[in-house]
Design an enzyme around this catalytic site. Structure first.
Site, PDB file in Angstrom:
ATOM      1  N   LYS A  71       0.854  -1.044  -0.041  1.00 40.77           N
ATOM      2  CA  LYS A  71       0.091   0.059  -0.076  1.00 40.77           C
ATOM      3  C   LYS A  71       0.763   1.393   0.044  1.00 40.77           C
ATOM      4  O   LYS A  71       0.504   2.185  -0.730  1.00 40.77           O
ATOM      5  CB  LYS A  71      -0.944  -0.059   1.382  1.00 40.77           C
ATOM      6  N   THR A  73       3.772   1.503  -1.257  1.00 41.62           N
ATOM      7  CA  THR A  73       4.511   1.636  -2.623  1.00 41.62           C
ATOM      8  C   THR A  73       3.563   2.431  -3.565  1.00 41.62           C
ATOM      9  O   THR A  73       3.917   3.116  -4.300  1.00 41.62           O
ATOM     10  CB  THR A  73       4.777   0.060  -2.980  1.00 41.62           C
ATOM     11  N   ARG A  94       2.721   7.479   7.519  1.00 43.20           N
ATOM     12  CA  ARG A  94       3.295   7.224   8.855  1.00 43.20           C
ATOM     13  C   ARG A  94       4.721   7.043   8.884  1.00 43.20           C
ATOM     14  O   ARG A  94       5.308   6.592   7.814  1.00 43.20           O
ATOM     15  CB  ARG A  94       2.359   6.163   9.245  1.00 43.20           C
ATOM     16  N   LYS A 105       8.452  -6.829   8.878  1.00 44.79           N
ATOM     17  CA  LYS A 105       8.549  -6.062   7.600  1.00 44.79           C
ATOM     18  C   LYS A 105      10.010  -5.821   7.013  1.00 44.79           C
ATOM     19  O   LYS A 105      10.400  -6.065   6.074  1.00 44.79           O
ATOM     20  CB  LYS A 105       7.753  -4.925   7.756  1.00 44.79           C
ATOM     21  N   ALA A 273      -2.701   0.524  12.961  1.00 40.53           N
ATOM     22  CA  ALA A 273      -4.007   0.447  12.602  1.00 40.53           C
ATOM     23  C   ALA A 273      -4.665  -0.823  13.089  1.00 40.53           C
ATOM     24  O   ALA A 273      -5.887  -0.513  13.397  1.00 40.53           O
ATOM     25  CB  ALA A 273      -4.299   0.499  11.155  1.00 40.53           C
ATOM     26  N   PHE A 301      -3.279  -0.854   7.025  1.00 41.69           N
ATOM     27  CA  PHE A 301      -3.992  -2.090   6.871  1.00 41.69           C
ATOM     28  C   PHE A 301      -5.158  -1.944   5.709  1.00 41.69           C
ATOM     29  O   PHE A 301      -5.126  -1.091   4.927  1.00 41.69           O
ATOM     30  CB  PHE A 301      -4.428  -2.837   8.110  1.00 41.69           C
ATOM     31  N   PHE A 382       2.431  -8.596  -9.412  1.00 36.77           N
ATOM     32  CA  PHE A 382       3.532  -9.282  -9.261  1.00 36.77           C
ATOM     33  C   PHE A 382       4.000  -9.995 -10.493  1.00 36.77           C
ATOM     34  O   PHE A 382       2.991 -10.287 -11.284  1.00 36.77           O
ATOM     35  CB  PHE A 382       3.373 -10.079  -7.773  1.00 36.77           C
ATOM     36  N   TRP A 410       6.289  -0.024  -9.016  1.00 33.52           N
ATOM     37  CA  TRP A 410       7.251  -0.597  -8.318  1.00 33.52           C
ATOM     38  C   TRP A 410       8.419  -0.831  -9.303  1.00 33.52           C
ATOM     39  O   TRP A 410       9.734  -0.626  -8.688  1.00 33.52           O
ATOM     40  CB  TRP A 410       6.832  -2.141  -7.767  1.00 33.52           C
TER      41      TRP A 410
END
Length: 556
Positions: A71, A73, A94, A105, A273, A301, A382, A410
């Protein structure tokens, strides 16, 4: 393709003054943290108050997989895509927490060619905001325990203390402790515990405060516990709001950084979140709206968590509303919510997509029907995605009247996001019919049940007796009209992380509720959500390293 950190390290950053000048911010109104990050002065923020707002774009997502759906990205890519079209744009995001950086992560500044830099510094200590929040939280805890040790003139019952210390690292060992042991000179023994910093009410207050005066007032309103007679104890009764606010005087100022392409970004505040309200600061968002024609912001999220709290908590507090919503989806998340196991997600499975689309559809329906917002879906692609799968998603979403655009940021940066940017610009011109999901004047239980029914589609809300008793007490104490912040799993509409897709007969189990009178909401704890996470079996920290030249590897 290079790793995220390799791309970031090999992209020269523009001097932050050059980035600020795009926003007509002079060096006088910047507080420099090196050459590539700065804070914005209070004076400049005050000067912008009467300017007209730009368009606000909220980026949210379908329910994710445990790997995340990119998200941030997509948010960064959209901002760069708008800039590629010659638009004045700022992204407001954030700040990463060290918990997930070293836990699951490994980083949270976007990915590929859609990143915010300086990536390593943002992911680690940045401008020290989270450390200041930790210190402010723990100063309040120390003053509370010191008051009890020094005679307890406020008659505080130590058994009722709700204020915990914090640490910005995942550490399950600290969830439940006993403090003040080993003799009377070391304090009054009591059960205690730690939260992660991003779950602290101080974090929420910093993100919702409009200025220093509001910050100080909110800190004074924090409820710490109760007297032996059952009366509320506020932080202001310890005369600590001034000292705590002083520790936060710099942390309250928004941080200015940039994308790989030099697009301005405010990264400020970082509540989770799933256990907090999941939005960057009101001050950063409001300032961005005064400085740019388009502001791209992100809520954590899926839309059932971050977007719901953005719309029902932050928008109320800041008196703002989105002009458009972007819902991030991935083919792998659709298959995951269609019943495919993690190790099978790269295999083509159209039937699973048809089933998983129910999850995405519910988020779309919530945003368009419950909140009345113009909405678009973007796919984060992807390599395993097939054209057949992408076409199926487009077809299914078109039946719902929602456009689907693939965002290739990306791999291609802003140029890969111009199609999405063009779609969002058109969407911003549509009429918004924004409304909240519930009225704050409703009773607390009614508000919780409204969210569960309208947003989660739950069958019933099951309340633990402890939660019911506390709700009754909060209403008697005058806190009935506060909005609700539900802490629950991000992987399901229910409180059960294993119920994927779009369950319609699940129950929401409310174990506890906590009053955040300073922040101005009530936290509702459901399922197995914890306010101090633990590290996974193989933490991301195991792959993070630094060489003798100070070059960091392993962040992603």
């Amino acid at each position: 393709m290079k790793t995220d950190i390799e791309i970031a390290q090999n992209t020269p950053a523009r001097p932050i003054l050059e980035v600020a000048q795009k926003l007509h911010i002079s060096s006088q109104d910047l507080e420099f943290y090196g050459n590539n990050k700065a804070k914005i002065s209070y004076r400049f923020i005050k000067e912008t108050e009467n300017r007209v707002n730009g368009k606000l774009i909220l980026v949210t997502a379908m329910s994710p997989t445990p790997m995340g759906e990119g998200k941030t990205t997509m948010s960064v890519g959209l901002a760069d895509g708008l800039a590629q079209l010659g638009k004045s744009v700022i992204a407001t995001l954030r700040e990463p927490s060290l918990g997930p950086v070293f836990g699951m992560k490994g980083g949270a500044t976007g990915g590929g060619y859609a990143q915010v830099i300086p990536m390593e510094e943002i992911n680690l200590h940045f401008t020290g905001d989270l450390h200041a929040i930790s210190a402010a939280n723990n100063l309040l805890a120390a003053m509370l325990d010191n008051h009890i040790f020094q005679g307890n003139t406020l008659n505080i019952d130590p058994r009722t203390i709700t204020w915990k210390r914090v640490l910005d690292i995942n550490d399950r060992q600290l969830r439940n402790i006993v403090s003040g042991l080993n003799g009377k000179n070391n304090g009054v023994p009591r059960e205690d515990g730690f939260n992660i910093t991003v779950a602290s009410e101080i974090m929420a207050i910093l993100c919702l405060a409009k200025d220093l005066d509001d910050l100080k007032k909110r800190i004074g309103n924090i409820v710490l516990g109760y007297t032996f007679n059952g009366d509320v104890i506020h932080a202001r009764e310890l005369n600590c709001q001034g000292a705590v606010s002083t520790l936060l005087k710099d942390a309250l100022k928004p941080n200015l950084v940039q994308t790989l392409e030099g697009t301005p970004v405010f990264i400020h505040g970082g509540p989770f979140a799933n256990i907090a309200h999941g939005c960057n600061s009101v001050m950063a968002t409001q300032l961005a709206l005064k400085l740019a024609d388009y502001v791209v912001t992100e809520a954590g999220f899926g839309a059932d968590l971050g977007a719901e709290k953005f719309l029902d908590i932050k928008c109320r507090e800041a008196n703002i509303k989105p002009d458009a919503c972007v819902v991030v989806a991935t083919i792998r998340a659709l298959k995951y919510h269609g019943g495919v196991t993690r190790n099978e997600l790269e295999k083509t499975n159209l039937d699973a997509i048809r089933e998983g689309i129910k999850n995405l559809s519910r988020h779309i329906d919530n945003l368009t029907q419950v909140y009345g917002l113009p909405t678009i879906v973007t796919i984060n692609p992807f390599p395993s995605d097939t054209q057949e799968e992408l076409d199926l998603v487009r077809s299914l979403c078109q039946k719902e009247g929602v456009q689907v655009i693939v965002n290739k940021a990306w791999t291609k940066g802003g140029k890969g996001a111009t199609a999405l940017a063009e779609g969002v610009i058109k969407l911003c011109e549509e009429k918004s019919h924004f409304q909240y999901a519930y009225a704050c004047e409703e009773p607390i239980i009614a508000k919780i049940e409204t969210i569960a029914r309208r947003i989660y589609r739950c069958h019933e809300v099951i309340f633990d007796k402890k939660a019911l008793d506390k709700i009754s007490k909060y209403e008697q104490q005058g806190f009935k009209d506060l909005p609700i912040c539900i802490a629950k799993t991000p992987y399901s509409f229910s409180s059960d992380a294993t119920l994927l897709g779009a369950p319609i007969d699940a129950n929401l189990y409310v174990n506890d509720v906590n009053l955040c009178a300073g922040a101005g909401f009530i936290v509702v704890l459901t399922g197995n959500v914890l306010t101090m996470p633990g590290l996974p079996k193989v933490p991301a920290a195991e792959r993070i390293d630094i060489d003798n030249n100070g070059v960091i590897t392993g962040l992603s």
